[in-house]
Design a protein around this motif. Structure first.
Motif, PDB file in Angstrom:
ATOM      1  N   THR A 246       0.829  -1.205   0.000  1.00  0.00           N
ATOM      2  CA  THR A 246       0.000   0.000   0.000  1.00  0.00           C
ATOM      3  C   THR A 246       0.862   1.251   0.000  1.00  0.00           C
ATOM      4  OG1 THR A 246      -1.793  -1.123   1.179  1.00  0.00           O
ATOM      5  CG2 THR A 246      -1.764   1.290   1.253  1.00  0.00           C
ATOM      6  N   VAL A 247       1.859   1.277   0.883  1.00  0.00           N
ATOM      7  CA  VAL A 247       2.729   2.450   1.008  1.00  0.00           C
ATOM      8  C   VAL A 247       3.422   2.768  -0.310  1.00  0.00           C
ATOM      9  CG1 VAL A 247       4.771   3.373   2.175  1.00  0.00           C
ATOM     10  CG2 VAL A 247       3.100   2.037   3.466  1.00  0.00           C
ATOM     11  N   LEU A 248       3.858   1.718  -1.010  1.00  0.00           N
ATOM     12  CA  LEU A 248       4.655   1.892  -2.223  1.00  0.00           C
ATOM     13  C   LEU A 248       3.850   1.712  -3.502  1.00  0.00           C
ATOM     14  CD1 LEU A 248       7.764  -0.140  -1.024  1.00  0.00           C
ATOM     15  CD2 LEU A 248       7.703   2.333  -1.391  1.00  0.00           C
ATOM     16  N   GLN A 249       2.551   1.790  -3.430  1.00  0.00           N
ATOM     17  CA  GLN A 249       1.730   1.510  -4.607  1.00  0.00           C
ATOM     18  C   GLN A 249       1.983   2.488  -5.761  1.00  0.00           C
ATOM     19  OE1 GLN A 249      -2.433   1.813  -3.640  1.00  0.00           O
ATOM     20  NE2 GLN A 249      -2.178   3.726  -2.495  1.00  0.00           N
ATOM     21  N   ASP A 250       2.463   3.693  -5.430  1.00  0.00           N
ATOM     22  CA  ASP A 250       2.780   4.671  -6.482  1.00  0.00           C
ATOM     23  C   ASP A 250       4.283   4.814  -6.687  1.00  0.00           C
ATOM     24  OD1 ASP A 250       0.078   5.340  -6.987  1.00  0.00           O
ATOM     25  OD2 ASP A 250       0.057   6.619  -5.222  1.00  0.00           O
ATOM     26  N   GLY A 251       5.068   3.886  -6.121  1.00  0.00           N
ATOM     27  CA  GLY A 251       6.514   3.929  -6.289  1.00  0.00           C
ATOM     28  C   GLY A 251       7.226   4.490  -5.065  1.00  0.00           C
ATOM     29  N   THR A 252       8.537   4.627  -5.191  1.00  0.00           N
ATOM     30  CA  THR A 252       9.355   5.087  -4.059  1.00  0.00           C
ATOM     31  C   THR A 252       9.378   6.606  -3.921  1.00  0.00           C
ATOM     32  OG1 THR A 252      11.406   5.185  -5.378  1.00  0.00           O
ATOM     33  CG2 THR A 252      10.864   3.067  -4.338  1.00  0.00           C
ATOM     34  N   GLY A 253       9.142   7.319  -5.001  1.00  0.00           N
ATOM     35  CA  GLY A 253       9.226   8.778  -4.986  1.00  0.00           C
ATOM     36  C   GLY A 253       8.298   9.438  -3.975  1.00  0.00           C
ATOM     37  N   PRO A 254       6.982   9.126  -4.016  1.00  0.00           N
ATOM     38  CA  PRO A 254       6.069   9.759  -3.057  1.00  0.00           C
ATOM     39  C   PRO A 254       6.415   9.454  -1.609  1.00  0.00           C
ATOM     40  CG  PRO A 254       4.843   8.826  -4.893  1.00  0.00           C
ATOM     41  CD  PRO A 254       6.258   8.336  -5.039  1.00  0.00           C
ATOM     42  N   VAL A 255       6.820   8.223  -1.327  1.00  0.00           N
ATOM     43  CA  VAL A 255       7.173   7.842   0.043  1.00  0.00           C
ATOM     44  C   VAL A 255       8.403   8.607   0.513  1.00  0.00           C
ATOM     45  CG1 VAL A 255       7.892   5.954   1.552  1.00  0.00           C
ATOM     46  CG2 VAL A 255       6.184   5.552  -0.231  1.00  0.00           C
ATOM     47  N   GLN A 256       9.431   8.651  -0.335  1.00  0.00           N
ATOM     48  CA  GLN A 256      10.638   9.379   0.037  1.00  0.00           C
ATOM     49  C   GLN A 256      10.361  10.872   0.169  1.00  0.00           C
ATOM     50  OE1 GLN A 256      13.548   7.992   0.981  1.00  0.00           O
ATOM     51  NE2 GLN A 256      12.411   6.082   0.781  1.00  0.00           N
ATOM     52  N   GLY A 257       9.427  11.369  -0.619  1.00  0.00           N
ATOM     53  CA  GLY A 257       9.033  12.772  -0.494  1.00  0.00           C
ATOM     54  C   GLY A 257       8.379  13.050   0.846  1.00  0.00           C
ATOM     55  N   GLU A 258       7.547  12.114   1.333  1.00  0.00           N
ATOM     56  CA  GLU A 258       6.917  12.264   2.638  1.00  0.00           C
ATOM     57  C   GLU A 258       7.959  12.259   3.749  1.00  0.00           C
ATOM     58  OE1 GLU A 258       3.782   9.555   3.457  1.00  0.00           O
ATOM     59  OE2 GLU A 258       2.745   9.923   1.563  1.00  0.00           O
ATOM     60  N   VAL A 259       8.946  11.376   3.630  1.00  0.00           N
ATOM     61  CA  VAL A 259      10.007  11.324   4.640  1.00  0.00           C
ATOM     62  C   VAL A 259      10.807  12.625   4.633  1.00  0.00           C
ATOM     63  CG1 VAL A 259      12.080  10.133   5.429  1.00  0.00           C
ATOM     64  CG2 VAL A 259      10.169   8.812   4.500  1.00  0.00           C
ATOM     65  N   LEU A 260      11.089  13.146   3.456  1.00  0.00           N
ATOM     66  CA  LEU A 260      11.804  14.416   3.352  1.00  0.00           C
ATOM     67  C   LEU A 260      11.032  15.530   4.051  1.00  0.00           C
ATOM     68  CD1 LEU A 260      14.108  16.177   2.265  1.00  0.00           C
ATOM     69  CD2 LEU A 260      12.852  16.338   0.088  1.00  0.00           C
TER      70      LEU A 260
END
Length: 204
Positions: free
Chosen positions: A14-28
């Protein structure tokens, strides 16, 4: 990243359903909002100190293992952007790496050589206190999984299957205590740099 009052867990699918970019953006974004960070990374170089090549190799494994969209370059850009916040606007970072993290190879010898050289430079950055727990150190605390503490209020834990956020104060306090105990087994300054140099030499 969620900030609810109880521990929450989301599967990586679920977290990575749109790839790594959005998740890493949230962490940033989270790192940008945080003033004080404590991180324990026993097997992997801390994300904020990863070189682009190292981050690329790590995220490649994430994409392949979890079979999620391949937008690795977007993920790399967001992950490596965190380093620019170190030492800025009074932010403080205290990070513990297991010596094993210096030895785990991601992306081959040249990638690791660049990563370790970068890590060596980082030991002298303002705003960053970097400790390394030697593999033969006597541990005051039991070895645990990695975790990140943000402003003493949110703990982020990554398991094989899911991402877990902890915000309940009593549970956060346990992680703060664990970090405090783990740091007692760490070395800093020239001793830490000696461990990094030894791994650089081992690469040839």
């Amino acid at each position: 990243m969620t900030t609810s009052a109880t521990p929450t867990s989301e599967p990586w699918s679920t977290v990575l359903q749109d790839g790594t970019g959005p998740v890493q953006g949230e962490v940033l974004d989270l790192v940008h909002r945080t003033r004080d960070s404590q991180s324990y990374c026993p097997e992997l170089i801390w994300g904020n100190l990863q070189t682009p090549d190292y981050a690329r190799a790590v995220l490649r494994r994430v994409v392949e293992f979890h079979e999620v969209p391949d937008d690795i370059e977007a993920g790399v850009a967001a992950r490596t952007a965190r380093a620019a916040l170190i030492g800025q606007d009074g932010r403080t970072y205290h990070t513990l790496l297991g010596e094993q993290a210096l030895r785990r190879r991601f992306g081959g010898v040249e990638v690791m050589r660049g990563q370790l050289a970068h890590l060596l430079d980082a030991t002298e950055w303002n705003g960053l206190r970097l400790g390394i727990i030697p593999s033969r150190a006597e541990l005051v605390a039991l070895p645990e999984h990695g975790f990140n503490i943000y402003d003493g209020a949110l703990v982020s834990v990554e398991t094989v299957a899911s991402a877990l956020d902890v915000t309940e104060p009593a549970e956060v306090a346990v992680y703060v205590k664990a970090f405090d105990w783990l740091r007692r087994s760490a070395v800093y300054g020239e001793e830490a740099r000696g461990l990094i140099r030894a791994e650089l030499d081992a690469l040839g």
